[in-house]
Enzyme design. Structure first.
Site, PDB file in Angstrom:
ATOM      1  N   TYR A 157       1.000  -1.376  -0.020  1.00  0.00           N
ATOM      2  CA  TYR A 157       0.028   0.133  -0.115  1.00  0.00           C
ATOM      3  C   TYR A 157       0.986   1.372  -0.126  1.00  0.00           C
ATOM      4  O   TYR A 157       1.800   1.465   0.646  1.00  0.00           O
ATOM      5  CB  TYR A 157      -1.002  -0.005   1.335  1.00  0.00           C
ATOM      6  CG  TYR A 157      -1.576   1.471   1.617  1.00  0.00           C
ATOM      7  CD1 TYR A 157      -2.483   1.775   0.739  1.00  0.00           C
ATOM      8  CD2 TYR A 157      -1.219   2.195   2.608  1.00  0.00           C
ATOM      9  CE1 TYR A 157      -3.340   3.169   0.761  1.00  0.00           C
ATOM     10  CE2 TYR A 157      -1.460   3.542   2.751  1.00  0.00           C
ATOM     11  CZ  TYR A 157      -2.637   4.190   1.996  1.00  0.00           C
ATOM     12  OH  TYR A 157      -2.942   5.116   2.081  1.00  0.00           O
ATOM     13  N   GLY A 206      -5.166   6.142   0.452  1.00  0.00           N
ATOM     14  CA  GLY A 206      -6.305   6.024   0.826  1.00  0.00           C
ATOM     15  C   GLY A 206      -7.614   5.304   0.240  1.00  0.00           C
ATOM     16  O   GLY A 206      -7.331   4.061   0.102  1.00  0.00           O
ATOM     17  N   ASN A 238     -13.202   6.006   3.328  1.00  0.00           N
ATOM     18  CA  ASN A 238     -12.313   5.337   3.887  1.00  0.00           C
ATOM     19  C   ASN A 238     -11.829   5.624   5.221  1.00  0.00           C
ATOM     20  O   ASN A 238     -11.576   4.831   6.144  1.00  0.00           O
ATOM     21  CB  ASN A 238     -10.815   5.586   2.865  1.00  0.00           C
ATOM     22  CG  ASN A 238      -9.908   4.888   3.240  1.00  0.00           C
ATOM     23  OD1 ASN A 238      -9.766   3.550   3.627  1.00  0.00           O
ATOM     24  ND2 ASN A 238      -8.420   5.528   3.366  1.00  0.00           N
ATOM     25  N   GLN A 239     -11.550   7.055   5.535  1.00  0.00           N
ATOM     26  CA  GLN A 239     -11.454   7.391   6.860  1.00  0.00           C
ATOM     27  C   GLN A 239     -12.876   7.824   7.618  1.00  0.00           C
ATOM     28  O   GLN A 239     -13.171   8.939   7.661  1.00  0.00           O
ATOM     29  CB  GLN A 239     -10.472   8.736   6.797  1.00  0.00           C
ATOM     30  CG  GLN A 239      -9.095   8.525   6.272  1.00  0.00           C
ATOM     31  CD  GLN A 239      -8.390   9.734   6.142  1.00  0.00           C
ATOM     32  OE1 GLN A 239      -8.432  10.534   6.989  1.00  0.00           O
ATOM     33  NE2 GLN A 239      -7.340   9.901   5.237  1.00  0.00           N
TER      34      GLN A 239
END
Length: 534
Positions: free
Chosen positions: A65, A72, A433-434
């Site tokens: 990643y 993200g 995502n967050q």
């Protein structure tokens, strides 16, 4: 070289991946201590193993990643090998959208060190050369200009830390020994080539909790100082108000065994004690003319003590975060693992700072109530109205500390208003995502603002307490049969009063006190130094 850097302690802070204490962060932030990477071959080999392992993975077409993928919610999007080298620059570039006030140099130095400490843990996949560049920034006092706003506290402090990454690459702006300048110009003058970030290094620099943790370190140091000052001011006010020192008796506090609360009571008892050489036959402590003072004096250990008892666990939260590897993913070259997780989440710092701002605001409120007693002739036991030092003839013209009390009320109210916890305002962001974030950086900024307001209250109370002590001494001198428990100012308070009077003058005729108050705010650390040896 700036004055801050000129008188540094000769013993440097050696970074080798081992634990760093909060005091070291404060010393480096203030420019009092140098920083060096360890020369240990074991340490340097451990650091170098991370990027070497990543290089092998990339050669084998491994998927990591933020190294072979987008960031993200774009983690499912593969980045072609030919573009891997460009990826870190894009990360810090698109995050260059910070706003708000710029972190001061001390705070920004703390940020650089905190990020460096984390990367020295050896599991972030960065090179020794990157660590050396971070050390160079601190040693040369070339410090990134970092906007304070734009972080939700997970994935770490991405936007503010993008300014650190960009500066290493010769972009954006720095404070060059205090002067704000273009990074490229500063590097060119020093013959330094901009750094080229390796795979994962942009993410390692930015995807962590360095900003909130750095601010938390600074906040805790100031809170410890504020606790001591509030205690000393309370002792002065108790004496000036002819208070009952037996409210702070050790046997009384043995019945409620909160250690910090007991410590505050012992400090007050010590401050109000007289030396044997000073005692006279007619100067023996006796019961007060009233059995119980108002709560802001009598219960001061119970208010300040909550902060004192909380400081150790707040410190443990902050120091654990300081000494953690908190980016994502983590690289373990020994086990051959790339570990994807969420160590960038700043929940511990968020909770610590939300707690600290409530504790500190309560100190401001306590002192605000003490100020109300000092200036009001209904409660100050014979002191002049508003602590005016004017002669009888000039009294109609003079208003003493009337406006200062209004200011104290305003600063206290604002501090109390800011105690709303930031950590409960999580927002789902970045395409969900967050979707759960800490708001730790906002909590830390709030805590520092509450501290600044509370320090203004402390400065005002210091000024007023000195005035009240002087006025009480005049009354004692003119009326030897005064009910004051001891007519002489106790030694600890006399020494401190003398120290303050070297800096601020008695207020006889009304004068603008802004300069006095600003001076005291700027020198609270000096006044608190060496206070209490417990």
């Amino acid at each position: 070289m700036t004055d801050m850097m000129a008188d540094r302690h000769p013993t440097p802070l050696i970074l080798d991946g081992n634990t760093v204490e909060l005091e070291s962060v404060l010393a480096v932030a203030k420019g009092h201590t140098r920083v060096q990477l360890s020369d240990s071959s074991e340490f340097r080999e451990r650091i170098a193993a991370g990027p070497a392992f990543l290089d092998r993975l990339l050669e084998e077409d491994g998927v990591v990643y933020g190294v072979t993928t987008g960031y993200g919610d774009a983690c499912t999007r593969a980045v072609p090998m030919a573009q891997h080298a460009e990826l870190p620059r894009h990360l810090y570039t698109f995050h260059g959208c910070g706003l708000g006030e710029i972190l001061d140099v001390e705070s920004a130095r703390a940020v650089v060190l905190v990020r460096l400490v984390s990367l020295c843990r050896g599991v972030s996949g960065v090179s020794v050369e990157l660590l050396e560049r971070l050390v160079w920034l601190l040693e040369e006092d070339v410090i990134p200009v970092i906007p304070s706003e734009g972080s939700v506290g997970a994935s770490g402090d991405l936007t503010p830390l993008s300014y650190l990454a960009a500066v290493l690459c010769g972009e954006r702006e720095v404070f060059d020994r205090g002067q704000r300048r273009a990074t490229a110009e500063v590097f060119a003058e020093r013959g330094l080539t901009p750094y080229h970030l390796r795979p994962k290094e942009g993410l390692a620099l930015m995807n962590g909790t360095a900003v909130m943790t750095a601010l938390a370190c600074l906040a805790l140091g100031r809170a410890e100082q504020l606790s001591r000052l509030a205690t000393r001011i309370t002792a002065m006010n108790s004496w000036a108000l002819e208070g009952n020192p037996y409210h702070f008796d050790a046997d009384l506090f043995a019945a409620k065994p909160h250690v910090g609360q007991q410590r505050v009571a012992a400090r007050l008892h010590q401050d109000l004690a007289h030396s044997p050489a000073q005692a006279k036959d007619d100067d023996t402590p006796r019961n007060s003319s009233r059995l119980q003072d108002r709560y802001s004096i009598r219960c001061a250990p119970h208010v300040i003590g909550v902060l004192e008892d909380s400081l150790p666990w707040l410190r443990s939260f902050i120091e654990n975060e300081l000494n953690s590897a908190n980016d994502n993913p983590l690289i373990d070259p020994v086990a051959g693992k790339v570990m994807h997780g969420g160590h960038f989440y700043g929940g511990h710092i968020a909770f610590a700072m939300d707690s600290l701002k409530t504790l500190v605001a309560n100190i401001a409120d306590l002192l605000d109530r003490q100020f109300a007693l000092l200036v009001d002739t209904r409660y100050n036991h014979g002191l002049a109205a508003n602590l005016s030092g004017a002669t009888l003839e000039r009294a109609p013209l003079n208003h003493g500390y009337k406006a200062v009390q209004i200011g104290v009320s305003a600063w206290t109210a604002e501090a109390l208003k800011l105690t709303m916890p930031a950590s409960v305002f999580s927002r789902s962001t970045e395409c969900h995502n967050q979707d759960k974030v800490s708001m730790g950086t906002i909590a830390a900024r709030d805590a520092l603002r509450v501290l600044a307001l509370s320090e203004q209250v402390v400065a005002a109370l210091l000024h007023a307490a000195c005035q009240a002590v002087d006025l009480r001494q005049v009354l004692v001198f003119s009326a030897p049969d005064s009910h004051t428990l001891n007519s002489h100012l106790p030694p600890a308070l006399a020494d401190f009063h003398r120290l303050c009077r070297e800096r601020i003058d008695f207020v006889e005729e009304d004068r603008a006190l802004e300069n006095d108050l600003r001076y005291l705010c700027a020198h609270l650390a000096d006044l608190a130094e060496g206070m209490y040896a417990d």
